[in-house]
Design an enzyme around this catalytic site. Structure first.
Site, PDB file in Angstrom:
ATOM      1  N   LYS A   1       0.833  -1.217   0.000  1.00 55.45           N
ATOM      2  CA  LYS A   1       0.000   0.000   0.000  1.00 55.45           C
ATOM      3  C   LYS A   1       0.861   1.258   0.000  1.00 55.45           C
ATOM      4  O   LYS A   1       0.555   2.224  -0.679  1.00 55.45           O
ATOM      5  CB  LYS A   1      -0.849   0.067   1.285  1.00 55.45           C
ATOM      6  CG  LYS A   1      -1.983  -0.875   1.363  1.00 55.45           C
ATOM      7  CD  LYS A   1      -2.879  -0.516   2.532  1.00 55.45           C
ATOM      8  CE  LYS A   1      -2.194  -0.486   3.878  1.00 55.45           C
ATOM      9  NZ  LYS A   1      -1.839  -1.793   4.448  1.00 55.45           N
TER      10      LYS A   1
ATOM     11  N   GLU B   1      -3.391   6.954   3.587  1.00 59.75           N
ATOM     12  CA  GLU B   1      -3.177   5.508   3.596  1.00 59.75           C
ATOM     13  C   GLU B   1      -3.615   4.941   4.940  1.00 59.75           C
ATOM     14  O   GLU B   1      -3.135   5.343   5.990  1.00 59.75           O
ATOM     15  CB  GLU B   1      -1.690   5.211   3.365  1.00 59.75           C
ATOM     16  CG  GLU B   1      -1.422   3.716   3.361  1.00 59.75           C
ATOM     17  CD  GLU B   1       0.065   3.377   3.359  1.00 59.75           C
ATOM     18  OE1 GLU B   1       0.901   4.246   3.064  1.00 59.75           O
ATOM     19  OE2 GLU B   1       0.383   2.221   3.690  1.00 59.75           O
TER      20      GLU B   1
ATOM     21  N   GLU C   1      -9.134  -2.941  14.147  1.00 57.49           N
ATOM     22  CA  GLU C   1      -8.411  -1.702  14.446  1.00 57.49           C
ATOM     23  C   GLU C   1      -8.645  -0.555  13.477  1.00 57.49           C
ATOM     24  O   GLU C   1      -8.589   0.602  13.875  1.00 57.49           O
ATOM     25  CB  GLU C   1      -6.908  -1.975  14.417  1.00 57.49           C
ATOM     26  CG  GLU C   1      -6.396  -2.824  15.540  1.00 57.49           C
ATOM     27  CD  GLU C   1      -4.884  -2.912  15.481  1.00 57.49           C
ATOM     28  OE1 GLU C   1      -4.265  -2.932  16.531  1.00 57.49           O
ATOM     29  OE2 GLU C   1      -4.324  -2.947  14.359  1.00 57.49           O
TER      30      GLU C   1
ATOM     31  N   LYS D   1     -13.802 -10.832 -14.226  1.00 61.34           N
ATOM     32  CA  LYS D   1     -14.360 -11.599 -13.125  1.00 61.34           C
ATOM     33  C   LYS D   1     -14.626 -10.686 -11.924  1.00 61.34           C
ATOM     34  O   LYS D   1     -15.677 -10.745 -11.286  1.00 61.34           O
ATOM     35  CB  LYS D   1     -13.371 -12.697 -12.731  1.00 61.34           C
ATOM     36  CG  LYS D   1     -14.043 -13.871 -12.093  1.00 61.34           C
ATOM     37  CD  LYS D   1     -13.154 -15.076 -12.121  1.00 61.34           C
ATOM     38  CE  LYS D   1     -13.840 -16.209 -11.377  1.00 61.34           C
ATOM     39  NZ  LYS D   1     -12.968 -17.348 -11.239  1.00 61.34           N
TER      40      LYS D   1
ATOM     41  N   CYS E   1      26.089   9.471  11.927  1.00 59.50           N
ATOM     42  CA  CYS E   1      25.754   9.610  13.332  1.00 59.50           C
ATOM     43  C   CYS E   1      26.752   8.872  14.234  1.00 59.50           C
ATOM     44  O   CYS E   1      27.835   9.388  14.489  1.00 59.50           O
ATOM     45  CB  CYS E   1      24.308   9.185  13.579  1.00 59.50           C
ATOM     46  SG  CYS E   1      23.649   9.923  15.076  1.00 59.50           S
TER      47      CYS E   1
ATOM     48  N   ARG F   1      21.940  11.417  21.113  1.00 62.34           N
ATOM     49  CA  ARG F   1      22.113  12.102  22.393  1.00 62.34           C
ATOM     50  C   ARG F   1      23.512  12.677  22.559  1.00 62.34           C
ATOM     51  O   ARG F   1      23.703  13.695  23.172  1.00 62.34           O
ATOM     52  CB  ARG F   1      21.914  11.109  23.554  1.00 62.34           C
ATOM     53  CG  ARG F   1      20.504  10.726  23.758  1.00 62.34           C
ATOM     54  CD  ARG F   1      20.279   9.952  25.053  1.00 62.34           C
ATOM     55  NE  ARG F   1      18.865   9.626  25.120  1.00 62.34           N
ATOM     56  CZ  ARG F   1      18.325   8.552  24.576  1.00 62.34           C
ATOM     57  NH1 ARG F   1      19.099   7.675  23.968  1.00 62.34           N
ATOM     58  NH2 ARG F   1      17.025   8.341  24.644  1.00 62.34           N
TER      59      ARG F   1
ATOM     60  N   HIS G   1      21.603  12.500   9.896  1.00 65.59           N
ATOM     61  CA  HIS G   1      21.178  11.309   9.153  1.00 65.59           C
ATOM     62  C   HIS G   1      20.754  11.737   7.749  1.00 65.59           C
ATOM     63  O   HIS G   1      19.564  11.876   7.480  1.00 65.59           O
ATOM     64  CB  HIS G   1      20.014  10.622   9.868  1.00 65.59           C
ATOM     65  CG  HIS G   1      20.411   9.886  11.093  1.00 65.59           C
ATOM     66  ND1 HIS G   1      20.969   8.627  11.060  1.00 65.59           N
ATOM     67  CD2 HIS G   1      20.374  10.233  12.391  1.00 65.59           C
ATOM     68  CE1 HIS G   1      21.236   8.226  12.290  1.00 65.59           C
ATOM     69  NE2 HIS G   1      20.880   9.186  13.117  1.00 65.59           N
TER      70      HIS G   1
ATOM     71  N   GLU H   1      20.490  10.168   5.266  1.00 68.27           N
ATOM     72  CA  GLU H   1      19.672   9.147   4.576  1.00 68.27           C
ATOM     73  C   GLU H   1      18.179   9.472   4.644  1.00 68.27           C
ATOM     74  O   GLU H   1      17.385   8.887   3.918  1.00 68.27           O
ATOM     75  CB  GLU H   1      19.963   7.751   5.141  1.00 68.27           C
ATOM     76  CG  GLU H   1      19.526   7.501   6.578  1.00 68.27           C
ATOM     77  CD  GLU H   1      20.579   7.856   7.617  1.00 68.27           C
ATOM     78  OE1 GLU H   1      21.448   8.695   7.322  1.00 68.27           O
ATOM     79  OE2 GLU H   1      20.545   7.298   8.724  1.00 68.27           O
TER      80      GLU H   1
END
Ligand code: GLN
Length: 581
Positions: free
Chosen positions: A17, A139, A148, A222, A386, A501, A549, A551
């Protein structure tokens, strides 16, 4: 008025999805429309920060400091936009908000009930996320039939009543199994998923049929006959070689145009998928490739797919490779295997580059440090993310600056040279302002030094310009302004996301820099404390690390500058590209 596209999944979980949602977004964006996406997670956790990475894959960090489900990462990777944390809605958040309001007396003595208060809260949040966009993709996590996700489906139906059916469509992403003893694609589970969805009052406008193979006309008919949905609206989405091909495949089915026609809308701009197609081709069938060693902490993971704990890093490498026309072969090496008694050189000699991704705790740390030392001494391209930066500083302090036993206090509390440590003032600031506990989370501005590799790469990719615009916007946003720190001007700044941290300890910086490690960028706090953001070794082919980060800011067609530089350096290492096996 914003148009809504609700995407739900049928038959099985993991049907794709998220990628389908991202692909629809990509198509509509290519048509000239502005698009945002909302992910609904029906679990009770407030956010993904405390979920086990081994169950849910890596945590995605948003620019505004949210720790979120990976799906938001997919949206950003396809759409190249910053999606705020409020676009991830969990059941926990909804109930907490409603109960908090009740405690504050906001319901004025009314009985607070599931209906209408829960759907109302959901709708308010979805609408908030939609402000200013042509399209909002919503989504719904989980699978049709789950208890749920019922409140969310109910809320969407109610939203439809408010805004009119002409402004909302429903897409069911379903799965068609091909049982091996029959070899035939079966539509029954999909028919049942459609029926189950209709019990909520929602009749899907489109059925996306995920399967091993493309859906033939017989199967489309179908579904038309049994579920009363025109076969025109039954879209085939077979398994493919790379997720980035899905927008192209959906376009072959004219899915984007069909969506527009449902909304009685027209193309705003002629789509051009040429560049995307080239990038996809480069990923799917690269002529050559490089081999990257990713040294991380993989123990305790059991059967869990290792790749999933570093999805964003993998994808960032792929994006950089696609832009440079080279394939990437990633090998995951357990850092523990590089600890005492092994010949690290022997283990790493066949690689074109080394990545040390983010991490926590002391497991495998010495192995990572050994790998970094090998890369530094042998001119092997190295990118530290990091923890990767922190351990590169430790390695340099120990082996170049003669600081015996230097360490991060995360690994050794009693070290004589705590070159990486929690800065007490930093901890106090984060706690006082409730910026997410004691973690530095989300985007922070870094001032880059000119004449560094880092500066050159951010400039080459166009990020200096792009981030400057974002910084100007942030400066106007009261709640987010702290991310900029102290600015003398708006030049040479970049924004990268954070989740950590510990910091480089200020008192050691000059000593380390004297020996040749360049601190190529830092965040300047209001009290003038400098938080180191980038390091590099100027004479090395590519020895570069960041406290951030990067990425989390890489998309296909717009790679992260640091990954791009890393791959480029790794290619340069080889006189001839490695032939594909
Ligand atoms: N463990 C280190 C810290 O907390 C690094 C975190 C990371 O790599 N994301 O500072």
């Amino acid at each position: 008025m914003t148009k809504y596209i609700v995407i739900a999944g049928g038959v099985i979980s993991g049907v794709g999805k998220g990628i389908t949602t991202s692909s629809i977004g990509k198509i509509l964006k290519e048509y000239g429309y502005s698009v945002t996406a909302v992910k609904i997670d029906p679990y009770l956790n407030y956010d993904a920060g405390t979920l086990r990475p081994t169950e849910h894959g890596e945590v995605w960090v948003t620019a505004d400091g949210g720790e979120i489900d990976q799906d938001l990462g997919n949206y950003e990777r396809f759409l190249n936009i910053d999606i705020p944390k409020s676009n991830n809605i969990t059941t926990g958040q909804i109930y907490k908000a409603v109960i908090d309001k009740e405690r504050k007396g906001e319901f004025l003595g009314k009985t607070v009930q599931f209906i209408p208060h829960i759907p109302e809260e959901i709708i308010t949040r979805v609408k908030h996320a939609s402000k200013g966009y042509d399209f909002t993709l919503v989504e719904i996590g989980g699978t049709i039939g789950d208890f749920e996700n019922l409140p969310f489906l109910f809320a969407m139906k109610r939203l439809e009543r408010e805004i009119g059916k002409e402004n909302i469509i429903y897409v069911l992403v379903s799965y068609l199994p091909v049982p091996s003893h029959m070899g035939e694609m079966k539509t029954k589970p999909t028919q049942q998923a459609i029926r189950m969805l209709s019990e909520t009052g929602i009749i899907p406008d489109f059925i996306i049929c995920r399967s091993r193979n493309p859906l033939d006309d017989v199967r489309k008919k179908k579904i038309e006959t049994y579920a009363n949905i025109s076969s025109e609206y039954v879209i085939s989405e077979p398994d493919i070689d790379t997720i980035y091909r899905i927008p192209l495949d959906l376009e072959k089915e004219n899915f984007g145009l069909k969506i527009l026609s449902e909304f009685r809308m027209k193309l705003k701009k002629k789509p051009d998928f040429k560049e995307w197609q080239q990038l996809v081709d480069s990923i799917a069938a690269p002529k050559n490739k490089i081999k990257v060693a990713m040294v991380g902490k993989y123990v305790d993971i059991g059967n869990f797919n290792l790749k999933d704990s570093y999805i964003s890093v993998n994808e960032s490498l792929l994006h950089a490779g696609a832009s440079l026309g080279i394939g990437i072969q990633i090998e995951w090496i357990d850092a523990k295997k590089l600890e005492k008694g092994v010949n690290v050189g022997e283990m790493l000699k066949d690689y074109d580059g080394l990545i040390i991704p983010g991490g926590f705790g002391s497991s495998g740390v010495e192995g990572k440090i050994n790998a970094i030392r090998y890369a530094r001494e042998n001119d092997l391209p190295f990118l530290g993310l990091c923890y990767g930066l922190q351990l590169a500083v430790v390695e340099f302090a120990r082996n170049v600056c003669s600081m015996k036993g230097a360490n991060t206090t995360e690994n050794d509390k009693k070290t004589e040279y705590p070159v990486i440590d929690i800065l007490p003032t930093q901890k106090a600031i984060l706690e006082k302002n409730d910026y997410g506990g004691t973690m530095r989370l989300g985007a922070y501005a870094a001032k880059l030094k000119k004449d560094t590799k880092v500066y050159g790469l951010y400039n080459e990719i166009g990020r200096l310009k792009e981030d400057k615009e974002k910084i100007e916007k942030l400066a106007k946003d009261k709640s987010q302004k702290f991310r900029l720190g102290k600015l003398t001007d708006n030049n040479d700044l970049v924004l990268e996301r954070h989740r950590h941290r510990y910091e480089v300890t200020p008192k050691f910086i000059d000593k380390i820099a004297e020996k040749g490690l360049v601190f190529s960028g830092c965040h300047i706090r209001e009290d003038d404390t400098k938080l180191m953001e980038f390091i590099e070794l100027p004479k090395h082919k590519y020895f570069l690390a960041t406290q951030g980060h990067p990425e989390f800011k890489s998309s296909l067609g717009k790679p992260s500058p640091l990954f791009y530089g890393f791959v480029k350096a790794a290619i340069g290492k080889l006189p001839k590209y490695r032939e594909l096996r």
